[in-house]
Design a protein around this motif. Structure first.
Motif, PDB file in Angstrom:
ATOM      1  N   MET A  72       0.840  -1.198   0.000  1.00 11.70           N
ATOM      2  CA  MET A  72       0.000   0.000   0.000  1.00 11.70           C
ATOM      3  C   MET A  72       0.868   1.238   0.000  1.00 11.70           C
ATOM      4  SD  MET A  72      -3.123  -0.780   2.621  1.00 11.70           S
ATOM      5  CE  MET A  72      -4.370  -1.994   2.224  1.00 11.70           C
ATOM      6  N   ASN A  73       0.334   2.273  -0.618  1.00 12.96           N
ATOM      7  CA  ASN A  73       0.979   3.578  -0.568  1.00 12.96           C
ATOM      8  C   ASN A  73       1.104   4.033   0.884  1.00 12.96           C
ATOM      9  OD1 ASN A  73       1.228   6.550  -0.709  1.00 12.96           O
ATOM     10  ND2 ASN A  73       0.914   6.220  -2.911  1.00 12.96           N
ATOM     11  N   GLU A  74       2.241   4.613   1.230  1.00 12.95           N
ATOM     12  CA  GLU A  74       2.452   5.079   2.603  1.00 12.95           C
ATOM     13  C   GLU A  74       1.394   6.097   3.029  1.00 12.95           C
ATOM     14  OE1 GLU A  74       6.273   6.532   3.629  1.00 12.95           O
ATOM     15  OE2 GLU A  74       7.298   4.641   3.213  1.00 12.95           O
ATOM     16  N   GLU A  75       0.843   6.824   2.086  1.00 13.49           N
ATOM     17  CA  GLU A  75      -0.203   7.787   2.435  1.00 13.49           C
ATOM     18  C   GLU A  75      -1.410   7.076   3.055  1.00 13.49           C
ATOM     19  OE1 GLU A  75      -3.702  10.169   2.285  1.00 13.49           O
ATOM     20  OE2 GLU A  75      -3.398   8.477   0.903  1.00 13.49           O
ATOM     21  N   LEU A  76      -1.653   5.842   2.606  1.00  7.70           N
ATOM     22  CA  LEU A  76      -2.734   5.051   3.188  1.00  7.70           C
ATOM     23  C   LEU A  76      -2.359   4.540   4.571  1.00  7.70           C
ATOM     24  CD1 LEU A  76      -4.141   2.734   0.358  1.00  7.70           C
ATOM     25  CD2 LEU A  76      -5.360   4.532   1.569  1.00  7.70           C
ATOM     26  N   THR A  77      -1.191   3.907   4.664  1.00 10.03           N
ATOM     27  CA  THR A  77      -0.827   3.266   5.933  1.00 10.03           C
ATOM     28  C   THR A  77      -0.609   4.278   7.046  1.00 10.03           C
ATOM     29  OG1 THR A  77       1.533   3.212   5.318  1.00 10.03           O
ATOM     30  CG2 THR A  77       0.203   1.270   4.778  1.00 10.03           C
ATOM     31  N   GLU A  78      -0.111   5.457   6.696  1.00  8.22           N
ATOM     32  CA  GLU A  78       0.156   6.474   7.719  1.00  8.22           C
ATOM     33  C   GLU A  78      -1.039   7.397   7.945  1.00  8.22           C
ATOM     34  OE1 GLU A  78       2.864   6.232   9.576  1.00  8.22           O
ATOM     35  OE2 GLU A  78       3.260   4.479   8.321  1.00  8.22           O
ATOM     36  N   GLY A  79      -1.778   7.713   6.868  1.00  4.50           N
ATOM     37  CA  GLY A  79      -2.857   8.684   6.986  1.00  4.50           C
ATOM     38  C   GLY A  79      -4.230   8.101   7.242  1.00  4.50           C
ATOM     39  N   HIS A  80      -4.417   6.816   6.911  1.00  5.94           N
ATOM     40  CA  HIS A  80      -5.743   6.206   7.031  1.00  5.94           C
ATOM     41  C   HIS A  80      -5.646   4.801   7.627  1.00  5.94           C
ATOM     42  CE1 HIS A  80      -7.311   9.514   4.531  1.00  5.94           C
ATOM     43  NE2 HIS A  80      -6.210   9.352   3.819  1.00  5.94           N
ATOM     44  N   PRO A  81      -5.059   4.681   8.796  1.00  2.00           N
ATOM     45  CA  PRO A  81      -4.839   3.339   9.371  1.00  2.00           C
ATOM     46  C   PRO A  81      -6.130   2.587   9.668  1.00  2.00           C
ATOM     47  CG  PRO A  81      -4.378   5.057  10.992  1.00  2.00           C
ATOM     48  CD  PRO A  81      -4.542   5.741   9.675  1.00  2.00           C
ATOM     49  N   ASP A  82      -7.205   3.280   9.997  1.00  2.00           N
ATOM     50  CA  ASP A  82      -8.467   2.588  10.285  1.00  2.00           C
ATOM     51  C   ASP A  82      -9.005   1.893   9.039  1.00  2.00           C
ATOM     52  OD1 ASP A  82      -8.313   3.427  12.884  1.00  2.00           O
ATOM     53  OD2 ASP A  82      -9.741   5.085  12.661  1.00  2.00           O
ATOM     54  N   ALA A  83      -8.886   2.564   7.905  1.00  2.00           N
ATOM     55  CA  ALA A  83      -9.345   1.970   6.647  1.00  2.00           C
ATOM     56  C   ALA A  83      -8.472   0.778   6.262  1.00  2.00           C
ATOM     57  CB  ALA A  83      -9.328   3.017   5.538  1.00  2.00           C
ATOM     58  N   VAL A  84      -7.176   0.929   6.422  1.00  2.00           N
ATOM     59  CA  VAL A  84      -6.248  -0.163   6.116  1.00  2.00           C
ATOM     60  C   VAL A  84      -6.546  -1.369   6.995  1.00  2.00           C
ATOM     61  CG1 VAL A  84      -3.827  -0.883   6.171  1.00  2.00           C
ATOM     62  CG2 VAL A  84      -4.445   1.371   5.262  1.00  2.00           C
ATOM     63  N   LEU A  85      -6.728  -1.126   8.278  1.00  4.39           N
ATOM     64  CA  LEU A  85      -6.999  -2.215   9.219  1.00  4.39           C
ATOM     65  C   LEU A  85      -8.293  -2.935   8.861  1.00  4.39           C
ATOM     66  CD1 LEU A  85      -6.054  -3.624  11.845  1.00  4.39           C
ATOM     67  CD2 LEU A  85      -7.525  -2.021  13.090  1.00  4.39           C
ATOM     68  N   GLU A  86      -9.296  -2.185   8.469  1.00  6.66           N
ATOM     69  CA  GLU A  86     -10.584  -2.779   8.107  1.00  6.66           C
ATOM     70  C   GLU A  86     -10.446  -3.720   6.920  1.00  6.66           C
ATOM     71  OE1 GLU A  86     -14.925  -0.859   8.356  1.00  6.66           O
ATOM     72  OE2 GLU A  86     -13.647   0.069   6.828  1.00  6.66           O
ATOM     73  N   LEU A  87      -9.697  -3.291   5.901  1.00  8.39           N
ATOM     74  CA  LEU A  87      -9.507  -4.142   4.730  1.00  8.39           C
ATOM     75  C   LEU A  87      -8.690  -5.379   5.080  1.00  8.39           C
ATOM     76  CD1 LEU A  87      -9.696  -4.837   1.753  1.00  8.39           C
ATOM     77  CD2 LEU A  87      -7.737  -3.312   1.331  1.00  8.39           C
ATOM     78  N   ILE A  88      -7.628  -5.200   5.827  1.00  6.29           N
ATOM     79  CA  ILE A  88      -6.761  -6.346   6.137  1.00  6.29           C
ATOM     80  C   ILE A  88      -7.493  -7.364   7.016  1.00  6.29           C
ATOM     81  CG2 ILE A  88      -4.668  -7.007   7.415  1.00  6.29           C
ATOM     82  CD1 ILE A  88      -3.296  -4.625   6.170  1.00  6.29           C
ATOM     83  N   LYS A  89      -8.317  -6.888   7.909  1.00  2.00           N
ATOM     84  CA  LYS A  89      -9.107  -7.821   8.717  1.00  2.00           C
ATOM     85  C   LYS A  89     -10.022  -8.655   7.830  1.00  2.00           C
ATOM     86  CE  LYS A  89     -12.289  -8.121  12.637  1.00  2.00           C
ATOM     87  NZ  LYS A  89     -13.014  -7.372  13.695  1.00  2.00           N
ATOM     88  N   SER A  90     -10.664  -8.014   6.865  1.00  2.00           N
ATOM     89  CA  SER A  90     -11.547  -8.740   5.955  1.00  2.00           C
ATOM     90  C   SER A  90     -10.774  -9.732   5.100  1.00  2.00           C
ATOM     91  CB  SER A  90     -12.300  -7.755   5.053  1.00  2.00           C
ATOM     92  OG  SER A  90     -13.137  -8.448   4.149  1.00  2.00           O
ATOM     93  N   LEU A  91      -9.614  -9.320   4.607  1.00  2.00           N
ATOM     94  CA  LEU A  91      -8.796 -10.216   3.787  1.00  2.00           C
ATOM     95  C   LEU A  91      -8.330 -11.430   4.584  1.00  2.00           C
ATOM     96  CD1 LEU A  91      -6.653  -7.563   1.888  1.00  2.00           C
ATOM     97  CD2 LEU A  91      -8.462  -8.974   0.904  1.00  2.00           C
ATOM     98  N   GLU A  92      -7.969 -11.212   5.836  1.00  2.00           N
ATOM     99  CA  GLU A  92      -7.534 -12.328   6.679  1.00  2.00           C
ATOM    100  C   GLU A  92      -8.674 -13.321   6.879  1.00  2.00           C
ATOM    101  OE1 GLU A  92      -6.535 -14.813  10.014  1.00  2.00           O
ATOM    102  OE2 GLU A  92      -8.153 -13.348  10.048  1.00  2.00           O
ATOM    103  N   LEU A  93      -9.886 -12.820   7.116  1.00  2.00           N
ATOM    104  CA  LEU A  93     -11.049 -13.692   7.262  1.00  2.00           C
ATOM    105  C   LEU A  93     -11.357 -14.411   5.949  1.00  2.00           C
ATOM    106  CD1 LEU A  93     -13.361 -11.387   9.421  1.00  2.00           C
ATOM    107  CD2 LEU A  93     -12.215 -13.496  10.168  1.00  2.00           C
ATOM    108  N   SER A  94     -11.163 -13.727   4.834  1.00  2.00           N
ATOM    109  CA  SER A  94     -11.362 -14.355   3.524  1.00  2.00           C
ATOM    110  C   SER A  94     -10.383 -15.508   3.326  1.00  2.00           C
ATOM    111  CB  SER A  94     -11.205 -13.321   2.411  1.00  2.00           C
ATOM    112  OG  SER A  94     -12.245 -12.368   2.447  1.00  2.00           O
ATOM    113  N   GLY A  95      -9.154 -15.305   3.773  1.00  2.00           N
ATOM    114  CA  GLY A  95      -8.169 -16.367   3.670  1.00  2.00           C
ATOM    115  C   GLY A  95      -8.544 -17.581   4.493  1.00  2.00           C
ATOM    116  N   ARG A  96      -9.058 -17.362   5.661  1.00  2.00           N
ATOM    117  CA  ARG A  96      -9.507 -18.489   6.496  1.00  2.00           C
ATOM    118  C   ARG A  96     -10.687 -19.213   5.838  1.00  2.00           C
ATOM    119  NH1 ARG A  96      -9.791 -16.650  12.830  1.00  2.00           N
ATOM    120  NH2 ARG A  96      -7.975 -15.257  12.862  1.00  2.00           N
TER     121      ARG A  96
END
Length: 306
Positions: free
Chosen positions: A200-224
């Motif tokens: 991800m672009n650093e602007e996302l990881t540093e500026g919008h961590p809540d959005a990043v976390l939400e997507l990664i949580k969903s992706l992790e559940l999708s993987g399971r």
């Protein structure tokens, strides 16, 4: 409510990117709702286009080959690796017309790879060098987008193309359509290997961590989900990749486990293996990067990736 953060994710139509399709499916069919993120997926044909789009800012995230991501980071593109998207999942396919029984039979023929800076290239180099063969010398290498590889052997009547190494489902497509044979699984060359990663672009990881976390949580559940319900995952994969269901079922729900989607924690030691091999034995990664600065594992840790 404030506007949601748009996360525009580039990807290829390969099983390595299945978890993205599962998350998109949940969002579109009402099985999940995001409060902070707005997901846009962008299907792209080849790896060079993914890299170019990321560097140009046309997308702000990508499911991308780990060594390609390292090279982009080295060149100054401000990205962070936030999770693995899968482990294993690729296959070396032979062209039936090429009459290949042993690795040595590839000599003098063409082997197609998806990209120079790919784990596929590394695995092929490893496999052949162990037999004293040198890719690029004893066999000719050609780069081609994964989706074009099956046709490259389907219409090769002279058997000049020995085969290709690629992410599924394109290996299974060639097999089920009758012109390819399975020579080796990538997991047999390097057990439990990583390949594609989410950057991800650093602007996302540093500026919008809540959005990043939400997507990664969903992706992790999708993987399971994909690991536990392979038939359901195959149906969604057929929808997301515009692929035949029987091909996706062979990849995901067959007797052989071809891909792992429930071990997505980014592991620096695994990335170091790729970097050392591709810069040392292969010489295709010119300069090493500081992997500690490249990887941002805090989101994967927070959602409980293993």
């Amino acid at each position: 409510m404030a506007d949601k953060t748009v996360i525009r994710v580039g990807h290829l139509p390969i099983t390595d990117h299945l978890i993205l399709g599962l998350t998109k499916y949940k969002l579109e069919k009402g099985g999940e709702t995001f409060n902070n993120a707005s997901l846009e997926t962008v299907s792209i044909g080849g790896w060079n286009q993914v890299a170019d789009a990321l560097a140009a800012g046309e997308i702000n995230a990508a499911f991308i080959l780990a060594p390609t991501a390292m090279d982009l980071f080295k060149s100054g593109v401000k990205i962070k690796l936030v999770m693995f998207t899968h482990r294993t999942g690729s296959v070396l396919i032979t062209n039936k017309r090429a009459n290949i029984q042993t690795l040595e039979d590839f000599a003098g023929k063409v082997i197609i790879i998806p990209y120079q800076l790919s784990v596929h290239h590394m695995l092929l180099h490893k496999l052949m060098s162990e037999k004293g063969m040198i890719p690029g010398k004893d066999v000719m290498l050609e780069v081609m987008a994964p989706g074009q590889m099956p046709m490259a052997i389907q219409y090769d009547e002279e058997g000049e193309v020995g085969g290709f190494i690629v992410a599924e489902p394109f290996g299974s497509q060639a097999i089920l359509e009758g012109y390819g044979e399975e020579f080796a699984l990538s997991k047999d060359i390097w057990p439990n290997h990583p390949c594609c990663v989410l950057v991800m672009n650093e602007e996302l990881t540093e500026g919008h961590p809540d959005a990043v976390l939400e997507l990664i949580k969903s992706l992790e559940l999708s993987g399971r989900y994909a690991a536990q319900k392979p038939e359901g995952a195959a149906a969604v994969g057929a929808w997301f990749f515009n692929q035949k269901k029987e091909i996706m079922e062979r990849v995901l729900a067959g007797e052989i486990q071809r891909i792992k989607t429930d071990e997505l924690m980014p592991v620096i030691d695994d990335l170091a293996v790729i970097q050392e091999y591709m810069s040392g034995q292969m010489g295709v990664l010119s300069d090493k990067i500081d992997l500690e600065k490249f990887v941002d594992a805090r989101f994967a840790q927070e959602v409980g990736c293993k």
